[in-house]
Design a protein around this motif. Structure first.
Motif, short mmCIF file in Angstrom:
data_model
loop_
_atom_site.label_atom_id
_atom_site.label_comp_id
_atom_site.label_asym_id
_atom_site.label_seq_id
_atom_site.Cartn_x
_atom_site.Cartn_y
_atom_site.Cartn_z
N ARG A 190 2.66 0.16 -0.20
CA ARG A 190 2.76 1.03 -0.03
C ARG A 190 3.93 2.22 0.01
O ARG A 190 4.78 1.47 0.17
N GLN A 208 5.95 6.01 1.27
CA GLN A 208 5.78 7.59 2.65
C GLN A 208 6.35 8.55 1.64
O GLN A 208 7.42 8.69 1.28
N ARG A 249 6.89 12.99 1.67
CA ARG A 249 6.76 14.15 2.38
C ARG A 249 5.75 15.20 1.84
O ARG A 249 5.72 15.09 0.10
N ASN A 306 -4.14 12.86 3.37
CA ASN A 306 -2.54 12.73 3.39
C ASN A 306 -3.19 10.92 3.11
O ASN A 306 -1.70 9.89 2.51
N GLU A 323 1.43 7.56 1.62
CA GLU A 323 1.18 8.19 2.24
C GLU A 323 1.67 9.56 2.99
O GLU A 323 3.29 9.06 2.51
N VAL A 351 3.48 12.72 4.93
CA VAL A 351 3.66 11.87 6.13
C VAL A 351 4.08 13.21 6.63
O VAL A 351 5.21 14.08 5.77
#
Length: 206
Positions: free
Chosen positions: A12, A14, A16, A53, A86, A88
């Motif tokens: 996983r 993250q 933007r 998301n 993900e 964020v």
């Protein structure tokens, strides 16, 4: 001459919104130094406003993009077959009134829970009875038991959750952290199966 690249997708990551996802962001690479720079900076995906998301990048998509640029490269994959991305959103400043409201709700809720539990098990009556057995006297408020018990209750919660504010007491995870970890794994498995369009095929899509 055929060369080999070893790829291990991360579980996983993250990112933007409107950010480019490079191969080095989603995977670990083992390859010749001459090819490492070219492969690590390869664009895999660009997050758009239409994306939700969660984005799933499948290993087959990565292999296809690599072979389009370097068709003579042998690719060996290890580990997960997809990476969960993900998206964020930008962090917003926490509203002080909202923080105070949530803090009060949690504090009052926790206090009511403890008090109701103690009322259900007749904690005060038990402490009064123990005080009478030990001292032979009757006291409606045996503070000699109630004060240490209250302090011990707070210390027990700190030890159980293994945190004092932001400081961790030791490296051992707390039961809550283990449960949250297991929940996150189940959630990731669900998302990986549901959001990955390559993992399932409906009859109408044939």
């Amino acid at each position: 001459m055929e060369r080999t690249v070893y790829i291990r997708l991360r579980h996983r990551i993250q990112v933007r919104a409107r950010e480019e996802i490079l191969l080095k962001d989603i995977a670990q690479l083992i390859v010749d130094e001459m090819l490492y720079e070219q492969l690590s900076k390869m664009k895999i995906y660009e997050v758009s406003e239409q994306d939700r998301n969660i984005i799933i990048i499948d290993v087959m998509m990565v292999i296809r993009l690599i072979t389009e640029i370097l068709p003579n490269l042998e690719i060996q994959t290890q580990g997960p077959s997809q990476v969960i991305v993900e998206v964020v959103p930008k962090k917003k400043r926490v509203s002080l009134p909202l923080f105070i409201l949530v803090w009060l709700l949690l504090f009052i809720g926790a206090a009511l829970t403890i008090m109701n539990f103690h009322e259900d098990v007749s904690m005060q009556a038990v402490q009064q009875r123990i005080y009478t057995i030990i001292t032979g006297e009757i006291d409606d408020k045996p503070l000699i038991f109630q004060i240490p018990y209250s302090i011990g209750l707070g210390l027990g919660m700190i030890l159980f959750f293994n945190h004092l504010f932001k400081k961790r007491l030791n490296e051992e995870p707390s039961p809550l952290e283990v449960e949250m970890f297991n929940y996150q794994l189940d959630l990731d498995n669900y998302v990986a199966m549901k959001e990955n369009k390559e993992s399932m095929k409906n009859i109408d899509e044939r």
